[in-house]
Design an enzyme around this catalytic site. Structure first.
Site, PDB file in Angstrom:
ATOM      1  N   ARG A   1      17.645  64.683  51.463  1.00  0.00           N
ATOM      2  CA  ARG A   1      16.290  64.198  51.736  1.00  0.00           C
ATOM      3  C   ARG A   1      16.209  62.679  51.607  1.00  0.00           C
ATOM      4  O   ARG A   1      15.418  62.035  52.279  1.00  0.00           O
ATOM      5  CB  ARG A   1      15.297  64.918  50.810  1.00  0.00           C
ATOM      6  CG  ARG A   1      15.486  64.643  49.360  1.00  0.00           C
ATOM      7  CD  ARG A   1      14.847  65.711  48.455  1.00  0.00           C
ATOM      8  NE  ARG A   1      15.608  66.967  48.440  1.00  0.00           N
ATOM      9  CZ  ARG A   1      15.228  68.055  47.763  1.00  0.00           C
ATOM     10  NH1 ARG A   1      14.099  68.056  47.073  1.00  0.00           N
ATOM     11  NH2 ARG A   1      15.970  69.151  47.801  1.00  0.00           N
TER      12      ARG A   1
ATOM     13  N   LYS B   1      28.247  69.478  41.394  1.00  0.00           N
ATOM     14  CA  LYS B   1      28.183  70.907  41.713  1.00  0.00           C
ATOM     15  C   LYS B   1      29.270  71.660  40.959  1.00  0.00           C
ATOM     16  O   LYS B   1      30.301  71.084  40.613  1.00  0.00           O
ATOM     17  CB  LYS B   1      28.410  71.113  43.220  1.00  0.00           C
ATOM     18  CG  LYS B   1      27.266  70.675  44.099  1.00  0.00           C
ATOM     19  CD  LYS B   1      27.588  70.912  45.561  1.00  0.00           C
ATOM     20  CE  LYS B   1      26.428  70.497  46.465  1.00  0.00           C
ATOM     21  NZ  LYS B   1      25.211  71.282  46.259  1.00  0.00           N
TER      22      LYS B   1
HETATM   23  N1  BES Z   1      23.909  70.327  50.668  1.00  0.00           N
HETATM   24  C1  BES Z   1      23.153  70.974  49.666  1.00  0.00           C
HETATM   25  C2  BES Z   1      22.480  72.244  50.160  1.00  0.00           C
HETATM   26  C3  BES Z   1      23.380  73.373  50.562  1.00  0.00           C
HETATM   27  C4  BES Z   1      23.698  74.374  49.666  1.00  0.00           C
HETATM   28  C5  BES Z   1      23.866  73.474  51.839  1.00  0.00           C
HETATM   29  C6  BES Z   1      24.485  75.430  50.055  1.00  0.00           C
HETATM   30  C7  BES Z   1      24.662  74.524  52.219  1.00  0.00           C
HETATM   31  C8  BES Z   1      24.962  75.503  51.325  1.00  0.00           C
HETATM   32  C9  BES Z   1      22.063  70.037  49.155  1.00  0.00           C
HETATM   33  O1  BES Z   1      22.380  68.691  49.171  1.00  0.00           O
HETATM   34  C10 BES Z   1      21.801  70.415  47.748  1.00  0.00           C
HETATM   35  O2  BES Z   1      22.667  70.248  46.939  1.00  0.00           O
HETATM   36  N2  BES Z   1      20.600  70.891  47.473  1.00  0.00           N
HETATM   37  C11 BES Z   1      20.244  71.299  46.165  1.00  0.00           C
HETATM   38  C12 BES Z   1      18.861  70.779  45.881  1.00  0.00           C
HETATM   39  C13 BES Z   1      18.454  70.900  44.449  1.00  0.00           C
HETATM   40  C14 BES Z   1      19.299  69.989  43.589  1.00  0.00           C
HETATM   41  C15 BES Z   1      16.999  70.535  44.321  1.00  0.00           C
HETATM   42  C16 BES Z   1      20.280  72.820  46.121  1.00  0.00           C
HETATM   43  O3  BES Z   1      19.964  73.455  47.125  1.00  0.00           O
HETATM   44  O4  BES Z   1      20.666  73.351  45.093  1.00  0.00           O
HETATM   45 MN    MN Z   2      23.424  68.098  47.444  1.00  0.00          MN
END
Ligand code: BES
Ligand code: MN
Ligand code: ZN
Length: 514
Positions: free
Chosen positions: A366, A292
């Protein structure tokens, strides 16, 4: 706001007779009362504040206070009353055009009252309302719940008091004046259990990730044994033997070992199929190799809010001795990038036997849920499964922080959740599922891939989960927006909100007990 509030209930007459017990070192006193349109009071309140009637009227005129819901009148040293401060809270309903008027939310009202203490340490709330409610005992107990939730603050890691700007009392003795204290105390017991459950969830979400890693999280869950919950911890070896390749793949880049925790509360009078709650417990989500961006990454300590909710909920159910059999299952991992970490392109095999091509290691929640959902369904054959997960940033884009996303294969379960959401203020909004979305996660190399592209990101995530659910009624709550950092409210001022504990406790209470 203070950290600790002790709640008690006393007869209306006592408040009038003994007054505030001013003086000494105990701190300032405050009397909180409720007013409707045109400064109308409940009968007990009317009598109590009568000596200050002209002071109240003057103050109301000066402040243009009309009793509107959300407004308040704060009078220092009110003439004719012994209290250091009198707070008049407006509760006159706002009639919104074209809308059915909502029933007053007494939990929120109790929270709003607790938000007006201004440093007072001894506080009484007159719980009689300008318009007599149907169940005054429930009203008082709800207010107490709201006050306790409002007072919560996470300051475990502050070693220095912030000084004069924090002029709050460290401890507040809160007395709620009621007609029947015995009944109110009895009604308060279950709400205290619920408040404790919410606070447990908030604490877990607020804890830093160097302290709360999977093993430590599992230890905290183990505390539920004191309430008669059986707690089983699956370690890496057990999960490997079970074939949980999807979950284990996520954790393999971390020096912290993954865990699954299964909590069981058997409160139903007869042996009965359990209901089941499943939580995403990513103790820190760096994104892994698909790392990230740095800005805001610290928030990913809260990526276990789903699991925190499940632990808080199990506490609430056990502490109030809910007449239900319930399973709580949480998948605990840390998603980190190191030489052993999972790569984009890897193919893993889930416990269900289905294979998954990893496209993005940041779509890890997931993967964790796939194995926990499968395990719970396979082993316990539950009446339903509800999972909670801070699953996608896309749900924040769609719904903001007001509603959690709800996805379900069961109209009945979805309706029940929606109703419980309206009743508790933990609101859910149903989102679609369907074969066209499901196709988006087909993979060239495996049974499915773990992302479906930019469009409909929350939906394709839910479709992924659904591939691990057979005939069991199931609902998925995407709480990325509500579980952490929601706007401060009457009942929550904390970053970790404990969202979902009240919702699911209500779901159980209204539909699955006895
Ligand atoms: N934990 C994150 C989602 C999230 C984002 C929670 C902001 C709280 C605040 C999740 O694991 C994630 O990174 N999801 C990605 C999915 C994508 C890579 C398909 C996302 O939402 O960008
Ligand atoms: Mn994630
Ligand atoms: Zn995540």
């Amino acid at each position: 706001m203070p950290v600790s509030v002790t709640v008690d209930f006393a007869p209306f007459a006592d408040i009038a007779a003994t007054g505030p017990r001013n003086g000494g070192e105990a701190g300032a006193s405050a009397l909180i009362v409720f007013a409707g349109e045109n400064l109308s009071f409940g009968p007990q309140t009317g009598q109590l504040v009568a000596p200050a009637a002209s002071a109240i009227e003057r103050a109301a005129r000066a402040a243009k206070f009309k009793g509107k819901s959300g407004s308040a009148l704060d009078i220092l040293a009110p003439q004719g009353l012994g209290w250091d401060r009198l707070v008049v809270l407006g509760v006159a309903a706002k009639a919104e055009e074209g809308k059915v008027p909502e029933a007053p939310d007494y939990v929120a009202i109790g929270g709003a009252a607790a938000g007006r203490l201004n440093g007072a340490a001894r506080v009484a709330i007159m719980t009689d309302m300008p318009a007599a409610p149907a169940d005054p005992t429930a009203v008082a107990a709800d207010m107490a719940l709201g006050a306790v939730l409002r007072a919560y603050k996470f300051d475990l890691y502050r070693t220095k008091k912030k000084d004069d700007s924090e002029k709050e009392a460290a401890a507040v003795a809160l007395t709620l004046a009621v007609a029947d204290p015995t009944a109110a105390r009895a009604a308060h017991v279950a709400r205290q259990a619920l408040a404790d459950g919410v606070i447990i969830a908030r604490n877990l979400v607020n804890e830093p990730p160097n302290v709360l890693y999977p093993e430590e999280f599992a230890n905290r869950a183990k505390n539920l044994e004191k309430l008669g919950v059986s707690v089983e911890i699956l370690d890496k070896k057990t999960m490997t033997d079970l074939g949980m390749g999807a979950l284990l793949g996520v954790g393999q880049g971390s020096i912290r070992e993954s865990r699954v925790v299964i909590m069981r509360w058997n409160g139903a009078p007869a042996p009965d199929q359990p209901v089941a709650f499943v939580g995403k417990g990513v103790c820190f989500d760096s994104g892994g190799i698909s790392i990230k961006p740095g800005a805001g990454m610290e928030d990913m300590k809260g990526d276990m809010a789903g699991a925190a909710c499940v632990v808080g909920l199990m506490h609430a159910l056990a502490a109030r001795k809910a007449r239900v059999n319930a399973i709580g299952a949480i998948g605990l991992v840390e998603n980190m990038p190191d030489g052993a970490a999972q790569r984009p392109g890897d193919i893993v095999k889930s416990m269900s036997g289905q294979t998954i091509e990893i496209i993005n290691t940041d779509a890890e929640g997931r993967l964790v849920l796939a194995d926990v959902l499968w395990y719970v369904q396979d082993k316990y054959k539950p009446r339903f499964m509800v999972d909670l997960a801070t699953l996608t940033g896309a749900i924040l884009v769609a719904l903001g922080q007001e509603y959690a996303g709800l996805f379900s294969n069961s109209d009945e379960l979805a309706e029940r959740l929606a109703t419980a959401g309206r009743d508790t203020g933990e609101k859910v909004w149903r989102m679609p599922l369907g074969p066209a979305y499901d196709k988006m996660i087909d993979s060239k190399f495996a049974d499915m891939k773990n992302t479906g592209g930019r469009h409909g990101g929350s939906i394709t995530a839910a479709q992924f989960l659904q591939r691990y659910v057979e005939k069991t009624p199931w609902a998925h709550l995407d709480i990325a927006g509500t579980g952490m950092g929601p706007p401060a409210s009457d009942t929550n001022q904390s970053w970790g909100s404990g969202w979902g504990v009240r919702l699911l406790d209500r779901l159980v209470k209204d539909y699955y007990e006895g």
